[in-house]
Each structure stands twice: as structure tokens, then as C-alpha cells.
Design a protein around this motif. Sequence first.
Motif, short mmCIF file in Angstrom:
data_model
loop_
_atom_site.label_atom_id
_atom_site.label_comp_id
_atom_site.label_asym_id
_atom_site.label_seq_id
_atom_site.Cartn_x
_atom_site.Cartn_y
_atom_site.Cartn_z
N TYR A 137 -6.76 3.98 -1.18
CA TYR A 137 -5.72 4.89 -0.36
C TYR A 137 -5.98 6.06 -1.93
O TYR A 137 -5.85 5.57 -2.44
CB TYR A 137 -5.00 4.96 0.07
N TYR A 178 -0.47 9.76 5.14
CA TYR A 178 0.33 10.57 3.93
C TYR A 178 0.25 11.77 4.76
O TYR A 178 1.16 12.26 3.80
CB TYR A 178 -1.64 10.91 3.35
N TYR A 226 -1.91 2.47 8.13
CA TYR A 226 -1.24 2.69 7.17
C TYR A 226 -1.75 4.03 6.64
O TYR A 226 -1.63 5.28 5.91
CB TYR A 226 -2.06 2.05 6.23
N ASP A 227 -2.30 5.06 7.97
CA ASP A 227 -2.67 6.34 8.10
C ASP A 227 -1.39 7.82 8.26
O ASP A 227 -0.87 8.11 9.19
CB ASP A 227 -3.21 6.90 9.30
N TYR A 253 0.75 -1.06 0.07
CA TYR A 253 0.26 0.18 -0.21
C TYR A 253 0.65 1.00 0.06
O TYR A 253 1.59 1.04 -0.20
CB TYR A 253 -1.03 0.35 1.70
N TYR A 297 -8.53 -2.86 1.14
CA TYR A 297 -7.86 -1.41 1.65
C TYR A 297 -7.13 -0.59 0.31
O TYR A 297 -6.78 -1.21 -0.19
CB TYR A 297 -6.54 -1.76 2.76
N GLN A 350 -8.71 7.33 3.32
CA GLN A 350 -8.77 5.29 3.09
C GLN A 350 -9.89 5.27 3.39
O GLN A 350 -11.45 5.49 3.81
CB GLN A 350 -8.12 5.45 4.67
N SER A 379 1.51 3.35 1.96
CA SER A 379 2.15 4.06 3.54
C SER A 379 3.78 3.20 3.29
O SER A 379 4.35 3.53 3.65
CB SER A 379 2.09 3.20 4.53
N TRP A 423 0.54 7.77 -4.02
CA TRP A 423 -1.19 8.10 -3.23
C TRP A 423 -1.76 8.52 -3.76
O TRP A 423 -2.84 8.17 -3.76
CB TRP A 423 -0.61 9.36 -1.82
#
Length: 540
Positions: free
Chosen positions: A464, A528, A525-526, A104, A462, A469, A106, A111
Motif C-alpha cells: 500500500y 484509506y 483493505y481499501d 496491513y 499485498y 494498492q 487498514s 499508510w
Amino acid sequence: MKPPRHLIATLTAAAIILAALGPAVAADQPNIILIYTDDISARELPIYGSSEWTDPLSNNTSDPQYRGKTPVLDRLANEGVWIADAWAATICSPSRAMMMTGRYASLHKWWHNGAIGRVALDDKGTRTRPSRLYETSPLLIGHVAQQAGYATQWVGKTQMPGCDEDAHQHFGFDEGVFTPGNSMFAPNPHTDFRVDYTKVDGKRATVNVDTGQVIKSYGQTSWYWKPGVALMNHPANSKPMEYWPNTPESQATFGLNTYGPDVELDFIFEFMDRKHSDGQPFFIYHTTHLGHGAFNWIDPSAKSKYVKTPKIHWDGNAYHRDAPNITGDDGVYDDHGTLSEMGMHAHVEYLDYQVWLYLNKLKDMGIENDTVLIFCSDNGTWGYGKGSHDRQKGTHVPLIIHAPGLNFTKQGKQNVLASMADMLPTLADLVGTEIPVDYEIHGQSLIPFLTTNKPTHREWVYAYKKDMQLIRGTHVLKDGNDKWWDVSETPDDLISYPEITDWSQVSDAHRAQRDLFVNGILPRYDTYNTEPDPPTPILD
């Protein structure tokens, strides 16, 4: 070829990882063909049974005349498996990053289109550029196959911003056939179906080179008719990367009736023949443009963005294709009725025709039972889902896996969740490569689910979009608007889920899944806003 200085550290890391993978596995390795279509939602394939799909003007429709017919893909889906709820990212570049890295954003730091983590080109960080996937993730799908002794070929759209012709050598592919929207290097001299730039009233303007007229279109070179094609490391090349046509024979036949998706398949089949003759298994990453809209060089005034394909006909057993007959010049062309209607349905049907050609080729080569064919897409359909963070409009894509030589314990529709991040570990299992335990990926191999009595594949998927998310399980879905949806039952149009506004009105299982997502999964994964860029600068 000696790598640039800014790549040495990354390539050294990749070499360490590949060395840790151990020697190539030499026995009974299946060939693998991964077809990654462009901007095609799951709902566009009849096998998914949606009550709505996309019309030629990118509106929702239930009109059967705009429903693509896919007899070959339907058969493959029913003979093999098709996944009811497979997710990509919401748009092209980050979805391709997810596919190629098994990670992902992250970790890979792509992004959204135009929101890619940057690397420093000097000690002070005053000069930067977008990161490349092999810098943030030195183990890509091409590397996984190469390490197992496979010949690797990447064909079609690259969607790798910031990558010049040299950078394309580092993705793990021996050869490439690239049909870029934007030129990777100097303007293509073989086609005038491309754009140039000028100043009009002091402002930058896009010019159609074919007509000399200013147009409203993003910069591109045609990837459909009279396409711009670049070959990487092809035996006919005089240098590592050069434009095609590059031989007297190919130059003699190139012109208005040259169709990019046909060129791609011709080079794929030629590669397959060469590698099979050498006794080497092959991995083909076919990132077709079909499904993606484009400026219409044949009819610049067309309202539909879905450029016509060659006309094809299904007789119940086989496809027949009309030879294109396009004539004209300077923006005025006549196809003499040899091309399809405009519309997403025509692109879906041409993909079905190309899959039929693949199957015939494999049968002719005697390797139909030795080849795994995977069909999927990078994000939802333009105008409906592409770039959307509403529910799963942008993320829900088709996924079909056909492998007659493998002992699947599953067949047909599978009501499970899967991610495009799963393709890298699935590939690793198929080719016999072990991913080092200390190399973090987010994908999960589908092979244990497909070949055992394992009842499910993943608990959640998941995606993004910048700092947004999206996540779903079997009970709830949280989209990029931070709305929650009850997904315990699938609506007829695959998207009209009931919104959850009162959590006391849903089951304990719904609330438990929400809590798992909010407290256990999403925080991982948050990153950004806190870690948008790769952690280690790459100095030029």
C-alpha cells in the motif's frame, strides 16, 4: 514506569491480549536475530541474479565493479532458504509497521511516510497527533517474544514518528540502542555531526553544526561516522534513556573513527553475552541503517549519498577490516585510504561482513545451531524503488532465513511469495506463542512451509501507498498506477514484466487471479479514504 494517561487504555488492551497468550514456553527455544536492512532491493544481492543493480549515483547499472560481493550471505541463502518474491511496503515507516504488527495499513493505519492515522488528544478532536503502533496494534513482535520468556533488544533505526523517549518503552523491547536520524529528545551533546535550524531571509534553514554552514539536507544526526546513539534501559544507564557515550571508557574512545554500525553490533554482542549467561533466549531486532543514504559529514561535497564504510577484505575464508583513520575538523577530513568506495555495493558488502561477525559470535558462544537468523529489508533502493508504486520496484526485497538447528524441508531458492507481515506469526511459531484467534493479523507464518512438504506459502502478497494498492500473485501483478503485469515468468532485471493490455491474450489463470484480486481481496483493505485513522480516540 507509570504510563501516560493516554496510553492506559491501549496498554490495558495489550495486557488482555498477552494474558490470553498463556504462559511462556520454557523448552528449547531458539534465539532469533532479525536483521532489517534499509532501502535495499532484492536486486542488490547477487543471489537474486539480477542483470541490473545500483551504482554510486543511484542509477541502474550492469557494471560488475558496482556489484556487491556477498560470499557469506550467498552461503547462508544456499544452506538455508531464500525467497524469490518477498514484499514489503513501498517506503520506511509503513513497512516497519507491517513488520512489527503483522498487519496491513487498514489496521495499523501507517499508510505512507507522512500519512499516518491520527488520534485525538481531546474530546472534540481539535488536537491530534500521529498514532503509535502499540495504539493501533497492541501485539507487536517484541511483545510476542517477551511473552515467550525472551530477552528482547531493538537496535538501530526506529522510524517511529511522534514517539518520544517514553513511548519507546512500549514496543515490547527490554533494551534499545537507537541511532536516530532525528534526535528523540534534547540535541545529542556528544557529536557535532548533526544539524540545527536558523532563519535565512526569513525562511527556515538547516545548519551543519560541524561547519556552521547552511546545507540542503533533511534534519538528521549522523548514524554512520561519529554517530548519535541513545541507550534505552542499558545496565550502564543512570536513567531509562540517555545518550552514549555515557561512561568514562566509552567517552575516551568516541570520536571521528567511531562507526555507527560497529557500535550497534558491539551492543548486540554484549546483550547476547549477558542473556546467554543468564540462560535466557534472546530476540534481537536489528534495524541497521546500512543501505540508506545520508548527509556525508566526512565529505559534505560528495555526489554519492552512500557514505563510505570501513574498508574490508575477503580472503576466501574470512574477512579482514582496516582500522579507520579519519583526521580533520570543520568539514575538512582525510580518511587516509582506510575507507571503502562510495556506493550501495559497499553497504551490501559491509552487511555481509557483519553477518560473518554474527556467525563467528554464535559459534564462539556455542549456539550456532540454536539460533535463527533472518535477513530482509524494508523497501526498495533509493532512486530505483524506494517510495515507488511502479510494479514491484518499491516492494521487492531480499529475504533469507538460516536456521541450521531446525528441520527445514526446503533449501536454497524458493519460488514462493512472502510478506514482511509474515515475520510476526513466523516469530510466534518459533518462540512458541499462540496469537489469539480473535486478534486479526494479515501475516502468515512461514514455518509450515519451511518444515513440511507444503509446496507453497502464500497465494498473493499485498502492499500500500496512501490510497494506492499493490498486489501480486503467481500470474498477475497490479501496481499503484492500476496497471496490470504478467509475472508468470521472471525477467533478467527482475522488473521488466510485460504489461497486460488485452486480457484475451492471457490465460484463464491470469484472468481468474485478476478477478480474485479485484472482487475478493482488494476491497478488504481499501480504507484509506473512508477509515484513515484508528477507530477509537486516545485522549491525552
